[in-house]
Design an enzyme around this catalytic site. Structure first.
Site, PDB file in Angstrom:
ATOM      1  N   ASP A 276       0.853  -1.185   0.000  1.00 56.21           N
ATOM      2  CA  ASP A 276       0.000   0.000   0.000  1.00 56.21           C
ATOM      3  C   ASP A 276       0.895   1.243   0.000  1.00 56.21           C
ATOM      4  O   ASP A 276       1.418   1.587   1.032  1.00 56.21           O
ATOM      5  CB  ASP A 276      -0.966  -0.009   1.180  1.00 56.21           C
ATOM      6  CG  ASP A 276      -0.321  -0.411   2.509  1.00 56.21           C
ATOM      7  OD1 ASP A 276       0.779  -0.999   2.528  1.00 56.21           O
ATOM      8  OD2 ASP A 276      -0.942  -0.120   3.541  1.00 56.21           O
ATOM      9  N   GLU A 460      12.836   1.666   6.731  1.00 51.47           N
ATOM     10  CA  GLU A 460      11.726   0.833   6.260  1.00 51.47           C
ATOM     11  C   GLU A 460      11.897   0.454   4.791  1.00 51.47           C
ATOM     12  O   GLU A 460      11.570  -0.650   4.374  1.00 51.47           O
ATOM     13  CB  GLU A 460      10.423   1.616   6.440  1.00 51.47           C
ATOM     14  CG  GLU A 460       9.181   0.899   5.939  1.00 51.47           C
ATOM     15  CD  GLU A 460       7.976   1.814   5.882  1.00 51.47           C
ATOM     16  OE1 GLU A 460       6.851   1.297   5.970  1.00 51.47           O
ATOM     17  OE2 GLU A 460       8.150   3.045   5.761  1.00 51.47           O
TER      18      GLU A 460
END
Length: 493
Positions: A276, A460
């Site tokens: 996403d 990340e």
């Protein structure tokens, strides 16, 4: 029935639409200082009075969630590996107790990714466990698996994360791979121990398959293709804006001109995918407004479910439950054949997602194509062509790009992500593409190591095009911590 902040109606909508907090995830994670029904009524009584200040009202009745990793300072003189080992306790959360917020309590310690992600996340945790195994933290590996088994027992599936607002969806079904990691350490008896939870997760993903027909070919996460093959898609049981990204979803739905409920379902389903967001889910790769996630048969999801079917069959066979074993084996064989039939493009020499609404295979090149290699599902001829495409199109200075499109979405170029580097690396090794696997490993580790020495952080996601270490794009800033990056780095080192 327990109440949650994201069900506060007009108050919740006002806080999110007026961006009282810079990050839409903050308010659903807040802790109320009083009963929510009382707070709701006070808001309704006061909101239209002269001088009413929404920011002050929220501060009066809610405590913001703590940023438990925010003060951690790393020592860049350490190696990245030493930093990660020292960080495990910082990212560890102790068993939860019942509280007034949205957190779903877990009975055992667990690892959070870091940054804004203050709870456990489903598919992240498999890659985190790779690093825990490398660090000899078998205790935490056991706890992670037991927490997910607990969630299956409590809710019938593993939610996206242990927040109430994630209950309507899951994430890529990696639980079977987590059990496999534990079995490698503790022996095959582990498969028998977690067989009930593995079965129940499979039932969640396959719910509705018996009622499918030519007129009604899809229900929740299952889809019947014209030749009666059953494959899976991502889904979400809600068709409203995501509480943690409420304003973004409302604005996108408005801009798209499409029915809002339709947009919200596609957006939420993409959140279940873990990707996403990505052009992978868009009919037009450069237009978020064309998102059509629930129309698509994702190749990676179906490889994961094939593996779950195979392990269920193997375990039932060992337990001499021959009827169940035969049923799972039959389902796995049928799925493997359907993956090749619907997701392999012979002309392009690559695996793609399939749009069952249009009856056409997509042409969006993404790293989801490595999943058939990771699970040894691809014929050698197909694996050779996928590997060639990875080397020609995806391999960049810092590792593998996620897709070939630059869209501003975080699961597109120029970003690379640890979980997909791992799946590609292992998939290449399975087919003996040793040199390419080694090059992927070398470049990715260098990216992580160099960025760590520049910033003191494991990120990340990363820019793999040599334009700067940290990745970007998406709905929120790049996060540091970071669970799955740490795990893959240690496992690859």
């Amino acid at each position: 029935m327990k109440q949650y902040i994201h069900a506060l109606g007009p108050l919740f909508e006002a806080v999110q639409m007026q961006s009282v907090f810079p990050d839409g995830k903050t308010f659903p994670d807040c802790l109320p200082k009083r009963d929510l029904a009382e707070i709701r009524q006070k808001y309704l009584d006061e909101k239209d009075r002269p001088g009413f200040d929404l920011h002050r009202f929220v501060a009066l009745y809610f405590d913001e969630p703590s940023a438990e990793t925010g003060d951690y300072q790393s020592d860049v003189n350490w190696t990245a590996a030493a930093h990660i080992v020292a960080l495990w306790p910082v990212l560890t959360r102790q068993p939860d107790t019942e509280m007034d917020g949205s957190l779903l309590p877990l009975p055992y310690p667990y690892i959070v990714p870091g940054g804004r992600f203050r709870e456990i996340y489903y598919w992240d945790s498999y890659f985190t466990m790779l690093g825990l195994r490398q660090s000899g933290r078998m205790d935490l590996m056991q706890h992670m698996v037991d927490n997910f088994a607990h969630l299956i027992n409590q809710t019938g599936h593993i939610p996206n994360g242990n927040r109430a607002y994630y209950l309507s969806r899951s994430q890529p079904p990696f639980f079977v791979l987590m059990v496999g990691l534990l079995a490698e350490v503790q022996g095959p008896v582990i498969w028998e121990k977690y067989l009930p939870q593995l079965k129940r997760e499979y039932e969640f993903w396959m719910d509705g398959q018996t009622i499918l027909n030519a007129q009604e070919p899809a229900h929740r996460r299952v889809v019947r293709l014209p030749d009666a093959a059953i494959l899976n898609r991502y889904w979400d049981d809600s068709d409203t804006p995501r509480p943690e990204s409420y304003r973004e979803d409302v604005e996108l739905a408005h801009e798209s001109g499409r029915p809002p409920a339709e947009m919200y379902r596609h957006i939420r389903a993409a959140a279940e995918s873990g990707w996403d967001f990505s052009s992978r889910w868009f009919a037009d790769p450069h237009s978020f407004a064309t998102i059509c996630t629930t129309d698509l048969i994702p190749v990676d999801l179906n490889c994961l479910l094939w593996f779950l079917e195979k392990k269920l069959a193997d375990t039932c066979d060992i337990l001499q439950n021959t009827t169940a074993a035969a049923s799972y084996y039959t389902a796995a064989m049928a799925r493997a054949e359907a993956i090749e039939r619907y997701c392999w493009d012979e002309q392009a020499g690559f695996y793609f997602d399939f749009n069952f609404k249009t009856g056409k295979i997509l042409s969006h090149y993404t790293l989801a194509a490595v999943f058939p290699l990771f699970f040894d599902l691809a014929p050698m001829s197909a694996a050779e062509r996928v590997a060639a495409m990875l080397e020609e199109k995806f391999l960049q200075t810092g590792g593998l790009a996620t897709t070939l499109h630059r869209t501003g979405q975080q699961w597109d170029a120029p970003n690379g992500w640890a979980p997909l580097q791992w799946m590609a690396y292992q998939g290449l090794l399975h087919y003996d593409f040793q040199d390419l696997a080694a090059e992927v490993r070398r470049r990715w580790l260098a990216t992580c190591e160099n960025t760590y020495h520049d910033t003191g952080k494991m990120m990340e996601k990363y820019n793999v095009f040599g334009e700067g270490g940290a990745g970007g794009g998406g709905e929120y800033p790049n996060q540091d911590g970071f669970g799955w990056t740490n795990g893959v780095f240690l496992a690859m080192s």
